[in-house]
Scaffold this active site. Sequence first.
Site, PDB file in Angstrom:
ATOM      1  N   GLU A 171      -7.061   4.286   7.758  1.00 39.34           N
ATOM      2  CA  GLU A 171      -6.845   5.726   7.524  1.00 39.34           C
ATOM      3  C   GLU A 171      -8.073   6.354   6.866  1.00 39.34           C
ATOM      4  O   GLU A 171      -8.393   7.509   7.114  1.00 39.34           O
ATOM      5  CB  GLU A 171      -5.572   5.932   6.683  1.00 39.34           C
ATOM      6  CG  GLU A 171      -4.324   5.667   7.523  1.00 39.34           C
ATOM      7  CD  GLU A 171      -3.099   5.213   6.751  1.00 39.34           C
ATOM      8  OE1 GLU A 171      -3.077   5.330   5.511  1.00 39.34           O
ATOM      9  OE2 GLU A 171      -2.155   4.717   7.406  1.00 39.34           O
TER      10      GLU A 171
ATOM     11  N   GLU B 147      -5.614  -5.536  10.153  1.00 41.42           N
ATOM     12  CA  GLU B 147      -4.634  -4.483  10.383  1.00 41.42           C
ATOM     13  C   GLU B 147      -4.944  -3.765  11.696  1.00 41.42           C
ATOM     14  O   GLU B 147      -5.750  -2.823  11.715  1.00 41.42           O
ATOM     15  CB  GLU B 147      -4.697  -3.453   9.251  1.00 41.42           C
ATOM     16  CG  GLU B 147      -4.360  -4.009   7.900  1.00 41.42           C
ATOM     17  CD  GLU B 147      -3.718  -2.954   7.023  1.00 41.42           C
ATOM     18  OE1 GLU B 147      -2.583  -3.176   6.611  1.00 41.42           O
ATOM     19  OE2 GLU B 147      -4.341  -1.900   6.787  1.00 41.42           O
TER      20      GLU B 147
ATOM     21  N   GLY C 211       1.855   2.118  10.662  1.00 41.95           N
ATOM     22  CA  GLY C 211       2.722   3.294  10.568  1.00 41.95           C
ATOM     23  C   GLY C 211       3.382   3.672  11.885  1.00 41.95           C
ATOM     24  O   GLY C 211       3.951   4.751  12.020  1.00 41.95           O
TER      25      GLY C 211
ATOM     26  N   GLY D 292       2.803  -1.162   4.268  1.00 42.67           N
ATOM     27  CA  GLY D 292       2.657   0.208   3.775  1.00 42.67           C
ATOM     28  C   GLY D 292       4.040   0.785   3.552  1.00 42.67           C
ATOM     29  O   GLY D 292       4.608   0.680   2.460  1.00 42.67           O
ATOM     30  N   GLY D 293       4.620   1.350   4.607  1.00 43.02           N
ATOM     31  CA  GLY D 293       5.940   1.996   4.521  1.00 43.02           C
ATOM     32  C   GLY D 293       6.988   1.112   3.841  1.00 43.02           C
ATOM     33  O   GLY D 293       7.744   1.586   2.977  1.00 43.02           O
TER      34      GLY D 293
ATOM     35  N   ASN E 282       0.858  -1.185   0.000  1.00 43.64           N
ATOM     36  CA  ASN E 282       0.000   0.000   0.000  1.00 43.64           C
ATOM     37  C   ASN E 282       0.889   1.228   0.000  1.00 43.64           C
ATOM     38  O   ASN E 282       1.492   1.564   1.012  1.00 43.64           O
ATOM     39  CB  ASN E 282      -0.888  -0.022   1.263  1.00 43.64           C
ATOM     40  CG  ASN E 282      -1.747   1.224   1.376  1.00 43.64           C
ATOM     41  OD1 ASN E 282      -1.886   1.994   0.419  1.00 43.64           O
ATOM     42  ND2 ASN E 282      -2.331   1.432   2.547  1.00 43.64           N
ATOM     43  N   TRP E 283       0.939   1.881  -1.153  1.00 45.34           N
ATOM     44  CA  TRP E 283       1.814   3.050  -1.274  1.00 45.34           C
ATOM     45  C   TRP E 283       1.235   4.295  -0.592  1.00 45.34           C
ATOM     46  O   TRP E 283       1.917   5.293  -0.478  1.00 45.34           O
ATOM     47  CB  TRP E 283       2.067   3.348  -2.756  1.00 45.34           C
ATOM     48  CG  TRP E 283       3.140   2.494  -3.360  1.00 45.34           C
ATOM     49  CD1 TRP E 283       3.851   1.495  -2.734  1.00 45.34           C
ATOM     50  CD2 TRP E 283       3.642   2.561  -4.711  1.00 45.34           C
ATOM     51  NE1 TRP E 283       4.757   0.949  -3.609  1.00 45.34           N
ATOM     52  CE2 TRP E 283       4.661   1.583  -4.820  1.00 45.34           C
ATOM     53  CE3 TRP E 283       3.344   3.352  -5.825  1.00 45.34           C
ATOM     54  CZ2 TRP E 283       5.368   1.377  -6.004  1.00 45.34           C
ATOM     55  CZ3 TRP E 283       4.046   3.147  -7.006  1.00 45.34           C
ATOM     56  CH2 TRP E 283       5.041   2.167  -7.093  1.00 45.34           C
ATOM     57  N   LYS E 284      -0.033   4.229  -0.209  1.00 47.81           N
ATOM     58  CA  LYS E 284      -0.708   5.397   0.394  1.00 47.81           C
ATOM     59  C   LYS E 284      -0.503   6.624  -0.508  1.00 47.81           C
ATOM     60  O   LYS E 284      -0.452   6.477  -1.712  1.00 47.81           O
ATOM     61  CB  LYS E 284      -0.196   5.641   1.811  1.00 47.81           C
ATOM     62  CG  LYS E 284      -0.188   4.377   2.658  1.00 47.81           C
ATOM     63  CD  LYS E 284      -0.048   4.641   4.115  1.00 47.81           C
ATOM     64  CE  LYS E 284       0.114   3.325   4.849  1.00 47.81           C
ATOM     65  NZ  LYS E 284      -0.086   3.409   6.259  1.00 47.81           N
TER      66      LYS E 284
ATOM     67  N   SER F   7       3.034  -2.342  10.158  1.00 47.42           N
ATOM     68  CA  SER F   7       4.494  -2.245  10.327  1.00 47.42           C
ATOM     69  C   SER F   7       5.245  -3.528   9.957  1.00 47.42           C
ATOM     70  O   SER F   7       6.249  -3.872  10.581  1.00 47.42           O
ATOM     71  CB  SER F   7       4.840  -1.805  11.756  1.00 47.42           C
ATOM     72  OG  SER F   7       4.315  -0.518  12.006  1.00 47.42           O
TER      73      SER F   7
ATOM     74  N   HIS G 160      -9.686   0.774   4.655  1.00 40.07           N
ATOM     75  CA  HIS G 160      -8.419   0.993   5.363  1.00 40.07           C
ATOM     76  C   HIS G 160      -8.662   1.911   6.565  1.00 40.07           C
ATOM     77  O   HIS G 160      -9.471   2.830   6.496  1.00 40.07           O
ATOM     78  CB  HIS G 160      -7.390   1.614   4.415  1.00 40.07           C
ATOM     79  CG  HIS G 160      -6.001   1.590   4.978  1.00 40.07           C
ATOM     80  ND1 HIS G 160      -5.570   2.507   5.901  1.00 40.07           N
ATOM     81  CD2 HIS G 160      -4.960   0.738   4.777  1.00 40.07           C
ATOM     82  CE1 HIS G 160      -4.313   2.227   6.233  1.00 40.07           C
ATOM     83  NE2 HIS G 160      -3.929   1.157   5.560  1.00 40.07           N
TER      84      HIS G 160
HETATM   85  C1  PEP Z   1      -0.907  -0.118   5.678  1.00 38.85           C
HETATM   86  O1  PEP Z   1      -0.732   0.810   4.907  1.00 38.85           O
HETATM   87  O2  PEP Z   1      -1.931  -0.786   5.574  1.00 38.85           O
HETATM   88  C2  PEP Z   1       0.111  -0.412   6.688  1.00 38.85           C
HETATM   89  C3  PEP Z   1      -0.016  -1.501   7.399  1.00 38.85           C
HETATM   90  O3  PEP Z   1       1.136   0.477   6.817  1.00 38.85           O
HETATM   91  P1  PEP Z   1       2.546   0.224   7.564  1.00 38.85           P
HETATM   92  O4  PEP Z   1       3.105  -1.055   7.026  1.00 38.85           O
HETATM   93  O5  PEP Z   1       3.372   1.418   7.190  1.00 38.85           O
HETATM   94  O6  PEP Z   1       2.265   0.117   9.029  1.00 38.85           O
END
Ligand code: PEP
Length: 240
Positions: free
Chosen positions: A91, A158, A164, A225-226, A4-6, A204, A89
Amino acid sequence: MAGNWKMNKTSEEARSFLGDFKLFVKDARDCDIVICAPFTLLPLLKKELENTNIKVGAQNIFYEDSGAYTGEVSALMVKEFCSYVIIGHSERRKYFNETNEIVNKKVKKALERGLKVIFCLGETLEEREKGITKQIVETQLREGLSKTTIENIVIAYEPVWAIGTGKTATPAQAEEVHIFLRELLRQLYNQEIADSTRIIYGGSVNQENASAILNMPNIDGCLPGGASLEASSFSNIIKS
Ligand code: PEP
């Protein structure tokens, strides 16, 4: 294995990522790989990833096909460029007030338009500390997937407190919720659906912790994500 590039990357940055990433994962044929990118990058990803083992996903859609909804993008529109979409998601739930009801409308529309859905759910830290994690994810699943089919849905557990933040759920904490979700699928649908539905973990995930998480029997993949923003770290997660 969905990245997930957000809200990250210009076209130039995406091109540079893909140049490396395509090479790094070209032999990874035993899993599905998806990059969920911002809308602006979907045409580029479609073109660059044609005839590769990497699929393209969006991160959101609106639940109508067209109309006076300034700033929104429909399932019909993203379907031109991709095969997956993330819905629900945390967010989106947090910053854009998406309720289970809205999430359900989006899931229905995405499925109707032939997209595969990566359906996210998870508890906040406060909810975990109150001991109501299972209640929360059960409500999110029951309401978010109310009156939908299940075949083209990947469930992504999640925990909000792990997204994040650098704090990952332990493999055992994640596995416990995955087992619970699988049992819920058995009750809501049947044993075959419970066994065949992919339940992936996000929060994460990185190249250091991925293999311990992915070794758990009920964790079928992950949604970093990151760590999906760098070609080397995302490909190392996939290799684990
Ligand atoms: C996500 O974007 O769904 C996520 C889990 O982000 P991260 O890996 O950065 O925590």
